[in-house]
Design a protein around this motif. Structure first.
Motif, mmCIF file in Angstrom:
data_model
loop_
_atom_site.group_PDB
_atom_site.id
_atom_site.type_symbol
_atom_site.label_atom_id
_atom_site.label_comp_id
_atom_site.label_asym_id
_atom_site.label_seq_id
_atom_site.Cartn_x
_atom_site.Cartn_y
_atom_site.Cartn_z
ATOM 1 N N ALA A 1 54.584 44.306 11.243
ATOM 2 C CA ALA A 1 54.323 44.857 9.920
ATOM 3 C C ALA A 1 55.604 45.478 9.362
ATOM 4 C CB ALA A 1 53.217 45.891 9.997
ATOM 5 N N GLU A 2 55.641 45.606 8.062
ATOM 6 C CA GLU A 2 56.807 46.177 7.377
ATOM 7 C C GLU A 2 57.097 47.584 7.890
ATOM 8 O OE1 GLU A 2 59.914 45.408 5.008
ATOM 9 O OE2 GLU A 2 58.195 44.066 5.142
ATOM 10 N N GLY A 3 58.340 47.840 8.258
ATOM 11 C CA GLY A 3 58.738 49.160 8.741
ATOM 12 C C GLY A 3 58.711 49.319 10.248
ATOM 13 N N ASP A 4 58.065 48.422 10.967
ATOM 14 C CA ASP A 4 58.021 48.496 12.427
ATOM 15 C C ASP A 4 59.207 47.751 13.033
ATOM 16 O OD1 ASP A 4 55.756 50.015 12.605
ATOM 17 O OD2 ASP A 4 54.403 48.326 12.862
ATOM 18 N N LYS A 5 59.752 48.298 14.099
ATOM 19 C CA LYS A 5 60.865 47.686 14.829
ATOM 20 C C LYS A 5 60.604 47.845 16.316
ATOM 21 C CE LYS A 5 64.046 47.030 11.470
ATOM 22 N NZ LYS A 5 64.003 45.707 10.919
ATOM 23 N N LEU A 6 61.211 46.972 17.122
ATOM 24 C CA LEU A 6 61.153 47.109 18.567
ATOM 25 C C LEU A 6 62.499 47.601 19.049
ATOM 26 C CD1 LEU A 6 59.251 43.901 19.737
ATOM 27 C CD2 LEU A 6 58.349 46.158 19.269
ATOM 28 N N GLU A 7 62.524 48.746 19.710
ATOM 29 C CA GLU A 7 63.760 49.341 20.211
ATOM 30 C C GLU A 7 64.409 48.458 21.267
ATOM 31 O OE1 GLU A 7 65.118 52.018 18.902
ATOM 32 O OE2 GLU A 7 63.430 52.205 17.530
ATOM 33 N N LEU A 8 63.603 47.693 21.985
ATOM 34 C CA LEU A 8 64.089 46.822 23.038
ATOM 35 C C LEU A 8 65.127 45.836 22.518
ATOM 36 C CD1 LEU A 8 63.621 45.628 25.919
ATOM 37 C CD2 LEU A 8 61.879 44.196 24.900
ATOM 38 N N PHE A 9 64.937 45.344 21.301
ATOM 39 C CA PHE A 9 65.833 44.339 20.750
ATOM 40 C C PHE A 9 67.036 44.946 20.026
ATOM 41 C CE2 PHE A 9 61.941 42.051 21.376
ATOM 42 C CZ PHE A 9 62.365 40.797 21.740
ATOM 43 N N GLU A 10 66.963 46.190 19.646
ATOM 44 C CA GLU A 10 68.044 46.818 18.891
ATOM 45 C C GLU A 10 69.298 46.989 19.738
ATOM 46 O OE1 GLU A 10 67.901 47.300 15.660
ATOM 47 O OE2 GLU A 10 65.870 46.502 15.707
ATOM 48 N N ASN A 11 69.146 47.177 21.060
ATOM 49 C CA ASN A 11 70.297 47.421 21.935
ATOM 50 C C ASN A 11 70.931 46.145 22.440
ATOM 51 O OD1 ASN A 11 69.772 50.116 21.652
ATOM 52 N ND2 ASN A 11 68.445 50.194 23.437
ATOM 53 N N ALA A 12 70.316 45.004 22.191
ATOM 54 C CA ALA A 12 70.833 43.730 22.732
ATOM 55 C C ALA A 12 71.984 43.205 21.925
ATOM 56 C CB ALA A 12 69.724 42.708 22.760
ATOM 57 N N LYS B 1 52.435 47.594 14.815
ATOM 58 C CA LYS B 1 51.360 46.822 14.205
ATOM 59 C C LYS B 1 51.821 45.370 14.076
ATOM 60 C CE LYS B 1 47.517 46.207 11.893
ATOM 61 N NZ LYS B 1 46.423 45.730 12.692
ATOM 62 N N VAL B 2 51.083 44.435 14.689
ATOM 63 C CA VAL B 2 51.420 43.014 14.650
ATOM 64 C C VAL B 2 50.751 42.389 13.438
ATOM 65 C CG1 VAL B 2 51.205 40.814 15.847
ATOM 66 C CG2 VAL B 2 51.696 42.885 17.139
ATOM 67 N N LYS B 3 51.546 41.699 12.630
ATOM 68 C CA LYS B 3 51.045 41.063 11.415
ATOM 69 C C LYS B 3 50.620 39.616 11.670
ATOM 70 C CE LYS B 3 52.780 40.140 6.761
ATOM 71 N NZ LYS B 3 53.972 40.267 5.924
ATOM 72 N N ASN B 4 51.411 38.860 12.458
ATOM 73 C CA ASN B 4 51.130 37.449 12.700
ATOM 74 C C ASN B 4 51.717 37.030 14.046
ATOM 75 O OD1 ASN B 4 50.307 34.820 12.230
ATOM 76 N ND2 ASN B 4 52.140 34.284 11.074
ATOM 77 N N ILE B 5 51.112 36.013 14.673
ATOM 78 C CA ILE B 5 51.620 35.471 15.935
ATOM 79 C C ILE B 5 51.607 33.957 15.852
ATOM 80 C CG2 ILE B 5 51.205 35.231 18.407
ATOM 81 C CD1 ILE B 5 49.978 37.953 18.423
ATOM 82 N N GLN B 6 52.709 33.341 16.266
ATOM 83 C CA GLN B 6 52.783 31.890 16.403
ATOM 84 C C GLN B 6 53.089 31.594 17.862
ATOM 85 O OE1 GLN B 6 55.954 31.543 13.509
ATOM 86 N NE2 GLN B 6 54.651 30.205 12.288
ATOM 87 N N THR B 7 52.302 30.702 18.472
ATOM 88 C CA THR B 7 52.532 30.353 19.867
ATOM 89 C C THR B 7 52.872 28.873 19.971
ATOM 90 O OG1 THR B 7 50.201 29.894 20.248
ATOM 91 C CG2 THR B 7 50.968 32.116 20.746
ATOM 92 N N MET B 8 53.627 28.544 21.014
ATOM 93 C CA MET B 8 53.960 27.145 21.268
ATOM 94 C C MET B 8 54.191 26.935 22.750
ATOM 95 S SD MET B 8 57.588 27.588 19.409
ATOM 96 C CE MET B 8 56.793 28.762 18.343
ATOM 97 N N LEU B 9 53.813 25.768 23.240
ATOM 98 C CA LEU B 9 54.089 25.389 24.615
ATOM 99 C C LEU B 9 55.416 24.653 24.640
ATOM 100 C CD1 LEU B 9 50.607 24.161 25.821
ATOM 101 C CD2 LEU B 9 51.828 26.180 26.566
ATOM 102 N N VAL B 10 56.326 25.143 25.466
ATOM 103 C CA VAL B 10 57.653 24.555 25.565
ATOM 104 C C VAL B 10 57.698 23.719 26.844
ATOM 105 C CG1 VAL B 10 60.125 25.038 25.692
ATOM 106 C CG2 VAL B 10 58.617 26.554 24.402
ATOM 107 N N ARG C 1 47.138 42.333 21.412
ATOM 108 C CA ARG C 1 46.745 43.602 22.030
ATOM 109 C C ARG C 1 47.811 44.115 22.989
ATOM 110 N NH1 ARG C 1 40.567 41.813 23.289
ATOM 111 N NH2 ARG C 1 39.767 42.105 21.184
ATOM 112 N N ALA C 2 48.415 43.209 23.769
ATOM 113 C CA ALA C 2 49.439 43.624 24.733
ATOM 114 C C ALA C 2 50.670 44.182 24.026
ATOM 115 C CB ALA C 2 49.836 42.441 25.607
ATOM 116 N N ILE C 3 51.108 43.547 22.954
ATOM 117 C CA ILE C 3 52.299 44.019 22.234
ATOM 118 C C ILE C 3 52.015 45.334 21.520
ATOM 119 C CG2 ILE C 3 53.830 43.496 20.296
ATOM 120 C CD1 ILE C 3 53.781 40.586 21.264
ATOM 121 N N GLU C 4 50.874 45.430 20.862
ATOM 122 C CA GLU C 4 50.536 46.676 20.160
ATOM 123 C C GLU C 4 50.384 47.844 21.130
ATOM 124 O OE1 GLU C 4 47.130 45.739 17.735
ATOM 125 O OE2 GLU C 4 48.396 44.901 16.141
ATOM 126 N N LYS C 5 49.842 47.579 22.318
ATOM 127 C CA LYS C 5 49.665 48.649 23.307
ATOM 128 C C LYS C 5 51.004 49.060 23.926
ATOM 129 C CE LYS C 5 47.196 49.643 27.597
ATOM 130 N NZ LYS C 5 46.332 49.086 28.645
#
Length: 99
Positions: free
Chosen positions: A88-99, A50-59, A41-45
């Motif tokens: 989802a297919e076709g979605d991108k995050l602009e935040l990562f494109e400039n890095a 559109k989030v397709k899948n999430i994997q979480t892990m404790l580091v 919900r936080a990422i979609e908002k």
């Protein structure tokens, strides 16, 4: 009621960069108590994708040792939680494109 901050920071590594290009996956450091539903919900908002899948892990935090005149001191970095998010297919995050 105050809303807690779930997404702490994005993670930029070479491995994540390869996953972005090939599988449309992005990584974030998230609150240790956050579950997958709250993270989705936080990422979609925030990014309007559109989030397709999430994997979480404790580091686990790394243990550190320092030698001084007074002897050896031990410390530990805090444990943290990582979320790898597949968009989802076709979605991108602009935040990562400039890095």
């Amino acid at each position: 009621m105050q809303e807690r901050i779930l997404l702490i920071r994005p993670i930029f590594t070479e491995k994540i960069a390869r996953l972005q290009e090939s599988e449309n996956k992005y990584a974030f450091e998230v609150d240790r108590n956050a579950n997958k539903i709250e993270i989705r919900r936080a990422i979609e908002k925030k990014f309007e994708v559109k989030v397709k899948n999430i994997q979480t892990m404790l580091v686990p935090g790394k243990t550190r040792q320092q030698m001084t005149r007074r002897g050896r001191f031990y410390g530990k970095r805090p444990d943290w939680k990582k979320a790898i998010v597949t968009l989802a297919e076709g979605d991108k995050l602009e935040l990562f494109e400039n890095a």
